[in-house]
Design a protein around this motif. Structure first.
Motif, short mmCIF file in Angstrom:
data_model
loop_
_atom_site.label_atom_id
_atom_site.label_comp_id
_atom_site.label_asym_id
_atom_site.label_seq_id
_atom_site.Cartn_x
_atom_site.Cartn_y
_atom_site.Cartn_z
N SER A 1 -17.93 -22.52 7.15
CA SER A 1 -17.69 -22.80 8.57
C SER A 1 -16.84 -24.06 8.75
CB SER A 1 -19.02 -22.96 9.32
OG SER A 1 -19.67 -21.74 9.47
N TRP A 2 -17.18 -25.13 8.05
CA TRP A 2 -16.43 -26.38 8.24
C TRP A 2 -15.01 -26.26 7.74
CZ3 TRP A 2 -19.76 -31.40 7.31
CH2 TRP A 2 -20.79 -31.42 8.26
N THR A 3 -14.79 -25.45 6.69
CA THR A 3 -13.42 -25.21 6.23
C THR A 3 -12.63 -24.46 7.29
OG1 THR A 3 -14.11 -25.17 3.91
CG2 THR A 3 -11.99 -24.13 4.45
N TRP A 4 -13.26 -23.44 7.85
CA TRP A 4 -12.58 -22.67 8.90
C TRP A 4 -12.30 -23.55 10.12
CZ3 TRP A 4 -9.65 -18.79 10.07
CH2 TRP A 4 -9.50 -18.43 11.41
N MET A 5 -13.29 -24.33 10.55
CA MET A 5 -13.08 -25.19 11.72
C MET A 5 -11.96 -26.19 11.48
SD MET A 5 -17.02 -26.05 12.81
CE MET A 5 -18.23 -24.77 13.13
N ALA A 6 -11.91 -26.77 10.28
CA ALA A 6 -10.87 -27.75 9.98
C ALA A 6 -9.49 -27.12 10.05
CB ALA A 6 -11.11 -28.35 8.59
N VAL A 7 -9.36 -25.92 9.52
CA VAL A 7 -8.06 -25.24 9.52
C VAL A 7 -7.71 -24.72 10.91
CG1 VAL A 7 -6.77 -23.26 8.64
CG2 VAL A 7 -8.21 -24.62 7.09
N ALA A 8 -8.65 -23.99 11.53
CA ALA A 8 -8.37 -23.34 12.81
C ALA A 8 -8.25 -24.33 13.96
CB ALA A 8 -9.46 -22.30 13.10
N LEU A 9 -9.19 -25.27 14.04
CA LEU A 9 -9.21 -26.19 15.17
C LEU A 9 -8.42 -27.46 14.90
CD1 LEU A 9 -13.01 -25.86 16.09
CD2 LEU A 9 -11.08 -24.58 17.04
N GLY A 10 -8.41 -27.91 13.64
CA GLY A 10 -7.74 -29.17 13.32
C GLY A 10 -6.29 -29.02 12.95
N VAL A 11 -5.95 -28.00 12.15
CA VAL A 11 -4.58 -27.83 11.66
C VAL A 11 -3.79 -26.89 12.57
CG1 VAL A 11 -3.14 -27.06 9.74
CG2 VAL A 11 -5.30 -28.26 9.29
N LEU A 12 -4.32 -25.70 12.81
CA LEU A 12 -3.61 -24.70 13.61
C LEU A 12 -3.76 -24.93 15.11
CD1 LEU A 12 -4.47 -21.47 11.56
CD2 LEU A 12 -2.45 -22.95 11.37
N ARG A 13 -4.74 -25.73 15.49
CA ARG A 13 -4.99 -26.04 16.90
C ARG A 13 -5.26 -24.78 17.72
NH1 ARG A 13 -6.21 -31.40 17.05
NH2 ARG A 13 -4.70 -32.59 15.82
N LEU A 14 -5.99 -23.85 17.15
CA LEU A 14 -6.36 -22.65 17.89
C LEU A 14 -7.39 -22.99 18.95
CD1 LEU A 14 -6.67 -20.10 14.93
CD2 LEU A 14 -4.75 -20.41 16.50
N PRO A 15 -7.40 -22.27 20.06
CA PRO A 15 -8.37 -22.59 21.13
C PRO A 15 -9.80 -22.32 20.69
CG PRO A 15 -7.23 -20.53 21.61
CD PRO A 15 -6.53 -21.13 20.42
N MET A 16 -10.71 -23.18 21.15
CA MET A 16 -12.12 -23.02 20.83
C MET A 16 -12.66 -21.71 21.39
SD MET A 16 -14.79 -24.21 19.37
CE MET A 16 -16.53 -23.78 19.41
N LEU A 17 -12.27 -21.40 22.64
CA LEU A 17 -12.71 -20.15 23.24
C LEU A 17 -11.75 -19.04 22.84
CD1 LEU A 17 -13.77 -21.37 26.80
CD2 LEU A 17 -15.22 -20.86 24.83
N GLY A 18 -11.83 -18.63 21.62
CA GLY A 18 -10.97 -17.60 21.06
C GLY A 18 -11.27 -17.48 19.59
N ILE A 19 -10.29 -17.04 18.82
CA ILE A 19 -10.51 -16.82 17.40
C ILE A 19 -10.85 -18.12 16.67
CG2 ILE A 19 -8.10 -17.10 16.70
CD1 ILE A 19 -8.55 -14.80 14.73
#
Length: 292
Positions: free
Chosen positions: A27-45
């Motif tokens: 989970s923390w790896t995914w959050m770091a990549v998705a939310l921290g690097v890719l800046r994907l929206p929280m309310l989404g993928i």
């Protein structure tokens, strides 16, 4: 067990440690990549996949390694276990809405969002949000083992703290998450309060879980209702200050209800009933390892 891979042997000897390590790593790896690097929206993928690649996936992996096919079948069965007393559906689906509406009305507010909006968001969060991905892990895999090893209250508190800490990357990477301030001190206080609320809520989850024969489905529904009410607090009651107040009162109410349940059940949280109705988790060291 000599022929087993070292990682498999470790997981079978220490299933809870293996579960939490795998959950947090994924989970923390995914959050770091998705939310921290890719800046994907929280309310989404960006936010939706964190529970699926963490708690849910880890639960099925560790169940397969420690309990084999029978364990997987049992986890899936409890995920759709719906035949429980209507009383528990009333608590799970109507308890939080009734309490929060009452709290809001006592502050002189009138609900603005129609019921259809609530239940529409409920279905959206249920399917794409955290509950369906988290609860197979927290309550489906970890809780039975924690209760079996440490007792219902201590096991629940451990799970609640770890469940709360699991959200740390979201607080750090998503500005203003749960209304957290930007300054480090305020953020730390907000996060600590959140973890405390999650830990108190974990008591309610365990109480429901133990009294519904270990139904993961009821835990999913209870989780979804709580998430929806938190999301709609500011829309149900106009005004940012009142929205914050209702959210804070929900946390305080959650703590109060948890203390009430602990006192009423003398810390057993319905575990005696659970033991009468549900067989114990198999000894991981003796279970048949998964094979395709």
């Amino acid at each position: 067990m000599a022929h087993l891979h070292p990682a498999v042997r470790l997981a079978r000897r220490h299933p809870l440690t293996g579960y939490f390590l795998l959950t947090f790593t994924l989970s923390w790896t995914w959050m770091a990549v998705a939310l921290g690097v890719l800046r994907l929206p929280m309310l989404g993928i960006g936010g939706a996949l964190a529970p699926l690649v963490g708690p849910a996936l880890a639960a099925f992996v560790l169940t397969a390694l420690t309990q084999g096919r029978a364990g997987i079948r049992d986890l899936l069965r409890r995920l759709v276990l719906w035949r429980v007393s209507p009383w528990w559906y009333a608590i799970v689906l109507l308890g939080w809405p009734a309490l929060l509406l009452l709290l809001g009305f006592t502050q002189g507010a009138s609900a603005q969002a129609p019921a259809a909006a609530f239940w529409g968001l409920f279905l959206l969060i249920l399917v794409t949000g955290g509950p369906l991905g988290e609860e197979p892990g927290w309550r489906g895999f970890a809780l039975p083992l924690l209760q079996q090893r440490h007792g219902p209250l201590a096991g629940t508190l451990v799970l609640g703290v770890l469940h709360g800490l699991w959200h740390l990357p979201v607080y750090v990477l998503v500005p203003g998450y749960n209304g957290a301030p930007a300054d480090p001190a305020g953020l730390a206080v907000s996060f600590a309060t959140f973890v405390g609320g999650v830990t108190a809520g974990s008591v309610l989850f365990t109480w429901i879980f133990n009294n519904t024969r270990g139904s993961v489905l009821l835990a999913v529904l209870f989780h979804a209702v709580g998430n929806v009410l938190h999301s709609l607090a500011y829309e149900l009651f106009p005004g940012a200050d009142l929205g914050h107040l209702v959210a804070d009162l929900r946390t305080l109410t959650q703590v109060g209800l948890a203390l009430l349940v602990v006192a009423a059940t003398r810390g057993r949280l319905g575990h005696d009933r659970y033991l009468r109705e549900v067989p114990p988790v198999p000894d991981a060291g003796r279970a048949r390892v998964w094979s395709p």
